[in-house]
Design a protein around this motif. Sequence first.
Motif, PDB file in Angstrom:
ATOM      1  N   LEU A 144       5.705 -12.417  -2.596  1.00  0.00           N
ATOM      2  CA  LEU A 144       7.038 -11.908  -2.266  1.00  0.00           C
ATOM      3  C   LEU A 144       7.460 -10.778  -3.203  1.00  0.00           C
ATOM      4  CD1 LEU A 144      10.025 -13.904  -1.016  1.00  0.00           C
ATOM      5  CD2 LEU A 144      10.404 -12.319  -2.885  1.00  0.00           C
ATOM      6  N   LEU A 145       7.200 -10.936  -4.503  1.00  0.00           N
ATOM      7  CA  LEU A 145       7.563  -9.881  -5.444  1.00  0.00           C
ATOM      8  C   LEU A 145       6.720  -8.629  -5.242  1.00  0.00           C
ATOM      9  CD1 LEU A 145       8.230 -11.839  -8.759  1.00  0.00           C
ATOM     10  CD2 LEU A 145       9.873 -10.963  -7.090  1.00  0.00           C
ATOM     11  N   LEU A 146       5.471  -8.811  -4.807  1.00  0.00           N
ATOM     12  CA  LEU A 146       4.646  -7.646  -4.495  1.00  0.00           C
ATOM     13  C   LEU A 146       5.237  -6.887  -3.309  1.00  0.00           C
ATOM     14  CD1 LEU A 146       2.155  -5.872  -4.780  1.00  0.00           C
ATOM     15  CD2 LEU A 146       0.896  -7.533  -3.392  1.00  0.00           C
ATOM     16  N   LYS A 147       5.695  -7.623  -2.304  1.00  0.00           N
ATOM     17  CA  LYS A 147       6.329  -6.959  -1.167  1.00  0.00           C
ATOM     18  C   LYS A 147       7.568  -6.190  -1.618  1.00  0.00           C
ATOM     19  CE  LYS A 147       6.717  -9.294   2.629  1.00  0.00           C
ATOM     20  NZ  LYS A 147       7.189 -10.274   3.651  1.00  0.00           N
ATOM     21  N   ALA A 148       8.374  -6.813  -2.488  1.00  0.00           N
ATOM     22  CA  ALA A 148       9.567  -6.131  -2.992  1.00  0.00           C
ATOM     23  C   ALA A 148       9.188  -4.893  -3.801  1.00  0.00           C
ATOM     24  CB  ALA A 148      10.392  -7.097  -3.846  1.00  0.00           C
ATOM     25  N   ARG A 149       8.143  -4.986  -4.616  1.00  0.00           N
ATOM     26  CA  ARG A 149       7.723  -3.824  -5.406  1.00  0.00           C
ATOM     27  C   ARG A 149       7.263  -2.690  -4.498  1.00  0.00           C
ATOM     28  NH1 ARG A 149       6.154  -1.932 -10.374  1.00  0.00           N
ATOM     29  NH2 ARG A 149       7.037  -3.749 -11.398  1.00  0.00           N
ATOM     30  N   VAL A 150       6.539  -3.019  -3.449  1.00  0.00           N
ATOM     31  CA  VAL A 150       6.083  -1.968  -2.529  1.00  0.00           C
ATOM     32  C   VAL A 150       7.284  -1.279  -1.885  1.00  0.00           C
ATOM     33  CG1 VAL A 150       4.876  -1.561  -0.349  1.00  0.00           C
ATOM     34  CG2 VAL A 150       3.837  -3.014  -2.092  1.00  0.00           C
ATOM     35  N   TYR A 151       8.293  -2.056  -1.507  1.00  0.00           N
ATOM     36  CA  TYR A 151       9.507  -1.441  -0.958  1.00  0.00           C
ATOM     37  C   TYR A 151      10.147  -0.505  -1.986  1.00  0.00           C
ATOM     38  CZ  TYR A 151       9.570  -4.571   3.116  1.00  0.00           C
ATOM     39  OH  TYR A 151       9.271  -5.208   4.279  1.00  0.00           O
TER      40      TYR A 151
END
Length: 427
Positions: A144-151
């Motif tokens: 989930l944090l990886l998805k947020a970082r990509v955003y």
Amino acid sequence: MKRLKPSAQRADKSKNRGTSRIMRRMIPVTLYILCVFLSGGGMATAQRGVDAVLKEIEASNTTLNALREQTEAQKLENRTGIYLAGPEISYARLWGNPGGIGRRTDLSVTQTFDIPTLTGMKSRMAAGQNSLAGLQYRSERMALLLKARVYCLELIYCNALYRELSVRLGHAAAIAEGYKTRLEQGDISRPEYNKVLLNLAAAEGEFRRVEVERDALRAELKRLNGGTEISLEDDRYGEVAFPPDFDGWYARVEQQYPALACARQETALSRQQVSLNKAANLPVFSAGYMSEKVVGQQYQGLTLGVSIPLWENKNRVRQARAAVRAAESRQADREEQFRNRLQALYSRAAGLRLTAEGYRRALDASNHTELLKKALDAGEISLLDYLVETGLYYDAIRRTLETERDFQIAFAELSAVDSDKWLMVNG
């Protein structure tokens, strides 16, 4: 200089009436945006970093909150059923027949003891299951944090492109305004002025498109942040500590990656289950106290019992051993797939890094849009030359920003496995 006839000027002004309205609407807004960006400097000093955004999302994300609660509930469930069964107490009061023989009273207290509980095998199994639950939560958190970082990285890219396009839009609007005046004075032809309008329309279209992208990314970050707005105005990436050697880096992170740790833990638990199933075939003992009272007599003493499981655990050990082989196969597959994926990701990130650095050096050496505009205003180059040159420059900007973004995303995916830490130093 040749001037148009009055009748031709009136006709031309009639044709330009709609264009004038567009210009009056677009130019003030465009110049305002341009001034805001140019006065802000190259990189804001009071902007929040990506890491601060991720910390806020981790604290506010409803999915992570639900996962934390679910993990705690799972850990409590794993700790149930690992203790001795409760003691059994029985009491009997019997009436004799015929009534003259009196009454009989029986009392017994019995406690059973099984080997897996006494030796702590069930407790160790529960501890291993709790460790697995924690690893599964870490894996979900990391994803989930990886998805947020990509955003966030996508938003930084859009911010940088938005800044460049605002400069382009300001130039295009200023040129269009100047050429409108020249058209009214008869210095240029209508086809040449149309080129300027097309250039302005293209600049505004790109500018608005990037605005839409930024709004969409902010909406995604807001969703991940539990409905709270996220403010991220950075338009440059921080420096990254890219690992120079893959093998040395991989040897360190493979022991920390949650998915691999889950596979290893599942294998260890399946081996423990074999031992637990073997112990389930051992006898179950019971001990207690018993008392029997009749008229004028009483019997009391200790009781011992044993239960031998002959049939109920048939094939459990064989099934557990098969589960061990399956878990070992899954672990080997995950480790192989994981290494191959990271090797490809590392190679891609390294290539993108070199490409982005080359693009940036070339772009910094060829940033002459202000000189081109001055040359156009002075009549040193034609409008067509100006449009071609600026088009090439902004294509180079887009390629540079896209490559830098792709490298940052690849590095984020690569460094996500590094003990849940991000190898990012805020610039």
